[in-house]
Scaffold this motif. Sequence first.
Motif, PDB file in Angstrom:
ATOM      1  N   ALA A 311      13.185   3.190   2.042  1.00 30.43           N
ATOM      2  CA  ALA A 311      12.909   4.612   1.850  1.00 30.43           C
ATOM      3  C   ALA A 311      12.724   4.918   0.363  1.00 30.43           C
ATOM      4  N   VAL A 312      13.639   4.404  -0.470  1.00 33.12           N
ATOM      5  CA  VAL A 312      13.574   4.701  -1.899  1.00 33.12           C
ATOM      6  C   VAL A 312      12.298   4.117  -2.516  1.00 33.12           C
ATOM      7  N   THR A 313      11.953   2.884  -2.123  1.00 30.55           N
ATOM      8  CA  THR A 313      10.767   2.243  -2.700  1.00 30.55           C
ATOM      9  C   THR A 313       9.498   2.936  -2.213  1.00 30.55           C
ATOM     10  N   ALA A 314       9.439   3.226  -0.906  1.00 30.84           N
ATOM     11  CA  ALA A 314       8.236   3.879  -0.373  1.00 30.84           C
ATOM     12  C   ALA A 314       8.059   5.233  -1.063  1.00 30.84           C
ATOM     13  N   PHE A 315       9.165   5.968  -1.269  1.00 32.21           N
ATOM     14  CA  PHE A 315       9.090   7.273  -1.919  1.00 32.21           C
ATOM     15  C   PHE A 315       8.607   7.115  -3.371  1.00 32.21           C
ATOM     16  N   SER A 316       9.197   6.147  -4.086  1.00 28.10           N
ATOM     17  CA  SER A 316       8.822   5.954  -5.496  1.00 28.10           C
ATOM     18  C   SER A 316       7.343   5.585  -5.616  1.00 28.10           C
ATOM     19  N   VAL A 317       6.898   4.653  -4.754  1.00 32.57           N
ATOM     20  CA  VAL A 317       5.499   4.210  -4.847  1.00 32.57           C
ATOM     21  C   VAL A 317       4.561   5.337  -4.406  1.00 32.57           C
ATOM     22  N   ALA A 318       4.983   6.099  -3.374  1.00 36.79           N
ATOM     23  CA  ALA A 318       4.131   7.202  -2.904  1.00 36.79           C
ATOM     24  C   ALA A 318       3.971   8.243  -4.014  1.00 36.79           C
ATOM     25  N   THR A 319       5.077   8.568  -4.728  1.00 36.61           N
ATOM     26  CA  THR A 319       4.946   9.578  -5.789  1.00 36.61           C
ATOM     27  C   THR A 319       4.074   9.044  -6.940  1.00 36.61           C
ATOM     28  N   LEU A 320       4.052   7.729  -7.081  1.00 32.72           N
ATOM     29  CA  LEU A 320       3.233   7.144  -8.153  1.00 32.72           C
ATOM     30  C   LEU A 320       1.743   7.268  -7.834  1.00 32.72           C
ATOM     31  N   VAL A 321       1.394   7.012  -6.571  1.00 25.06           N
ATOM     32  CA  VAL A 321      -0.051   6.927  -6.261  1.00 25.06           C
ATOM     33  C   VAL A 321      -0.625   8.218  -5.687  1.00 25.06           C
ATOM     34  N   TYR A 322       0.236   9.082  -5.084  1.00 26.10           N
ATOM     35  CA  TYR A 322      -0.293  10.256  -4.386  1.00 26.10           C
ATOM     36  C   TYR A 322      -0.757  11.319  -5.386  1.00 26.10           C
ATOM     37  N   ARG A 323      -2.023  11.663  -5.299  1.00 23.51           N
ATOM     38  CA  ARG A 323      -2.640  12.692  -6.151  1.00 23.51           C
ATOM     39  C   ARG A 323      -2.446  12.410  -7.644  1.00 23.51           C
ATOM     40  N   ASN A 324      -2.312  11.170  -7.994  1.00 22.23           N
ATOM     41  CA  ASN A 324      -2.193  10.803  -9.403  1.00 22.23           C
ATOM     42  C   ASN A 324      -3.360   9.910  -9.773  1.00 22.23           C
ATOM     43  N   ARG A 325      -3.793  10.045 -11.008  1.00 24.32           N
ATOM     44  CA  ARG A 325      -4.854   9.139 -11.466  1.00 24.32           C
ATOM     45  C   ARG A 325      -4.178   7.848 -11.889  1.00 24.32           C
ATOM     46  N   ILE A 326      -4.302   6.833 -11.051  1.00 22.17           N
ATOM     47  CA  ILE A 326      -3.664   5.550 -11.353  1.00 22.17           C
ATOM     48  C   ILE A 326      -4.755   4.502 -11.474  1.00 22.17           C
ATOM     49  N   LYS A 327      -4.565   3.590 -12.412  1.00 26.96           N
ATOM     50  CA  LYS A 327      -5.575   2.537 -12.612  1.00 26.96           C
ATOM     51  C   LYS A 327      -5.354   1.465 -11.546  1.00 26.96           C
ATOM     52  N   TRP A 328      -6.368   1.274 -10.694  1.00 29.06           N
ATOM     53  CA  TRP A 328      -6.213   0.274  -9.631  1.00 29.06           C
ATOM     54  C   TRP A 328      -6.764  -1.070 -10.088  1.00 29.06           C
ATOM     55  N   SER A 329      -5.901  -1.904 -10.604  1.00 34.28           N
ATOM     56  CA  SER A 329      -6.317  -3.265 -10.952  1.00 34.28           C
ATOM     57  C   SER A 329      -5.974  -4.161  -9.756  1.00 34.28           C
ATOM     58  N   PHE A 330      -6.335  -5.442  -9.860  1.00 32.46           N
ATOM     59  CA  PHE A 330      -6.021  -6.377  -8.765  1.00 32.46           C
ATOM     60  C   PHE A 330      -4.499  -6.511  -8.620  1.00 32.46           C
ATOM     61  N   THR A 331      -3.796  -6.511  -9.759  1.00 28.84           N
ATOM     62  CA  THR A 331      -2.326  -6.612  -9.721  1.00 28.84           C
ATOM     63  C   THR A 331      -1.737  -5.481  -8.888  1.00 28.84           C
ATOM     64  N   ASN A 332      -2.158  -4.243  -9.182  1.00 32.10           N
ATOM     65  CA  ASN A 332      -1.583  -3.104  -8.471  1.00 32.10           C
ATOM     66  C   ASN A 332      -1.959  -3.076  -6.999  1.00 32.10           C
ATOM     67  N   LEU A 333      -3.168  -3.546  -6.692  1.00 27.55           N
ATOM     68  CA  LEU A 333      -3.539  -3.586  -5.266  1.00 27.55           C
ATOM     69  C   LEU A 333      -2.656  -4.586  -4.524  1.00 27.55           C
ATOM     70  N   LEU A 334      -2.391  -5.730  -5.165  1.00 26.20           N
ATOM     71  CA  LEU A 334      -1.498  -6.709  -4.518  1.00 26.20           C
ATOM     72  C   LEU A 334      -0.116  -6.098  -4.313  1.00 26.20           C
ATOM     73  N   PHE A 335       0.380  -5.385  -5.322  1.00 22.00           N
ATOM     74  CA  PHE A 335       1.692  -4.734  -5.191  1.00 22.00           C
ATOM     75  C   PHE A 335       1.675  -3.728  -4.036  1.00 22.00           C
ATOM     76  N   PHE A 336       0.633  -2.893  -4.023  1.00 21.98           N
ATOM     77  CA  PHE A 336       0.583  -1.814  -3.034  1.00 21.98           C
ATOM     78  C   PHE A 336       0.495  -2.372  -1.609  1.00 21.98           C
ATOM     79  N   ILE A 337      -0.396  -3.352  -1.419  1.00 23.80           N
ATOM     80  CA  ILE A 337      -0.544  -3.926  -0.061  1.00 23.80           C
ATOM     81  C   ILE A 337       0.731  -4.697   0.304  1.00 23.80           C
ATOM     82  N   GLY A 338       1.329  -5.345  -0.698  1.00 21.04           N
ATOM     83  CA  GLY A 338       2.583  -6.080  -0.447  1.00 21.04           C
ATOM     84  C   GLY A 338       3.688  -5.145   0.038  1.00 21.04           C
ATOM     85  N   ILE A 339       3.749  -3.940  -0.537  1.00 21.95           N
ATOM     86  CA  ILE A 339       4.779  -2.969  -0.100  1.00 21.95           C
ATOM     87  C   ILE A 339       4.492  -2.573   1.359  1.00 21.95           C
TER      88      ILE A 339
END
Length: 481
Positions: A311-339
């Motif tokens: 719950a804590v991780t999903a919430f933290s990652v959701a607040t990071l990516v939701y409606r925020n301008r985030i740079k999507w590199s290959f590293t971050n995509l691997l992190f996001f799909i991994g979660i």
Amino acid sequence: MENRSLKKVTSVWIITILVLFLASITLGIIMRFNQGTQLHLKPNTFYATLTTHGVTMIGIWAAAGLVAINYLLSRYVKTSAGLSIFALVFTVIGVVMLWMSTFAGNFHAAWTFLYPLPLAPYAAWKAWATNLFLWSLVVFGVGWLVWSVGMMAQILRNYSITEIFAWQHLTGKEPEKKTPPFILISSVSLIGIILCLLAAVVLLVFFFMEMYTTGVKNDALLMKNLTYFFGHTLANEALYLGLAAVYELMPEVGGRKKFGTTWYVALGWNCTMVFVLTAFFHHMYMDFVQPGGFQIVGQLASYFASLPAAAVTAFSVATLVYRNRIKWSFTNLLFFIGIIGWLIGGVGAVIDSTISNNIILHNTLWVPAHFHTYNAMGNVLLCLGFFWWAAHDFSGTRDTFRSHWPTLTLLLIGGFGFVLMFYLGGASSVPRRYAVYPEGIANGAPLATAAAWFAVVYLVGMLMVFLTIIRRCTKAFSPAS
Ligand code: HEM
């Protein structure tokens, strides 16, 4: 800050882990083709392959998490490249011993090597193979225990006990000294790893006492509890090490503010630490001599171990990516799909750990379904995110997604397709750990064949990741780095 020897040893670790991973995936594909009847291994060769695949996979991805936190810890505390080299040497020796015990000695008691199966008169292989297998575990255990204790000691030089658990955050007031989430998660996970490795020491001592002394007979229930406390906890803690890397790197790579520790992050990870250590009891549901209270603890801890961290991780990652301008590199995509993979696998695990469901799903393919989801599509991608980031950091190359979308597509289609076949098999009661399915289980073989082809797609994707990473990692050895 990271020094050159740390970069070099981290590069060698990354390459070693990926080589072993590609080899172990190939073993997995061979097993699936055998279950699909395209290949025809002898049963004992199948089980030796299963044993090699299982121990190697669990070992390398636990080590991968330790590699990631060892490297990233150098941002906060002094870390030792020497201990990492020591653990690397022990890991390589351990792998050679393990593969010799299975492929040359035909040891095939699976990665759980459940007592008394590895011992006479039950063992269907030579006694030296059991010896070599158990000593390979000693070698792995010594390497990782010394390394983990070393890392924990370094953390404790800069942070007090209260601070490593972030207890000063629990009041909700702004504390004088903050605990970075990375330190909190790394500490919680390292403590779990140290405890389960100590349990492995006790387990191995009991095995050796029975093997080398006459008249000693171990208690089978105690041995099973120790085995699962060790194996289940190690496999779970490995995931949390990968998450520590995500907390540290995902906002940074995405160009956002670092995650902070809040009262609910602190509380969530403290609960996780306690419950992960008791969740292994869910492996004992069918052991009716186990005291009833432990079964209830097993069920409750299985829920509570995964829920706060998820719950804590999903919430933290959701607040990071939701409606925020985030740079999507290959590293971050691997992190996001991994979660996402970790969460899907976690739901599958919670379904299975509920006693009323477990009566139906117990020892069906549902079990490898959920743990392959949070490993192959969860922790592996989280650690791969770290590997990718580190390789680009070492080589000073820009980490973009643009030229790598075919790789990601292969990993997604291959990985999720592969685990879906396990879920479908589990839902229709196909048993796990069968070299060949009995005739009455009609869809076991076709699902296995489809899974094998999906896994081939995943393997090609991994090969492409490997080729990019190896090119960048070798730059850590160039004089200019
Ligand atoms: C695409 C990659 C992979 C393939 C093709 C694959 C394939 C397989 C197969 C066919 C089995 C036997 C399942 C059964 O019939 O019970 C198996 C078991 C196992 N796999 Fe994998 N696997 C892969 C990735 C992984 C990863 C990433 C991990 C862990 C990090 C892992 C850990 C294990 C373990 C521990 C077992 C033993 C399960 C048991 O003892 O019941 N595998 N794998």
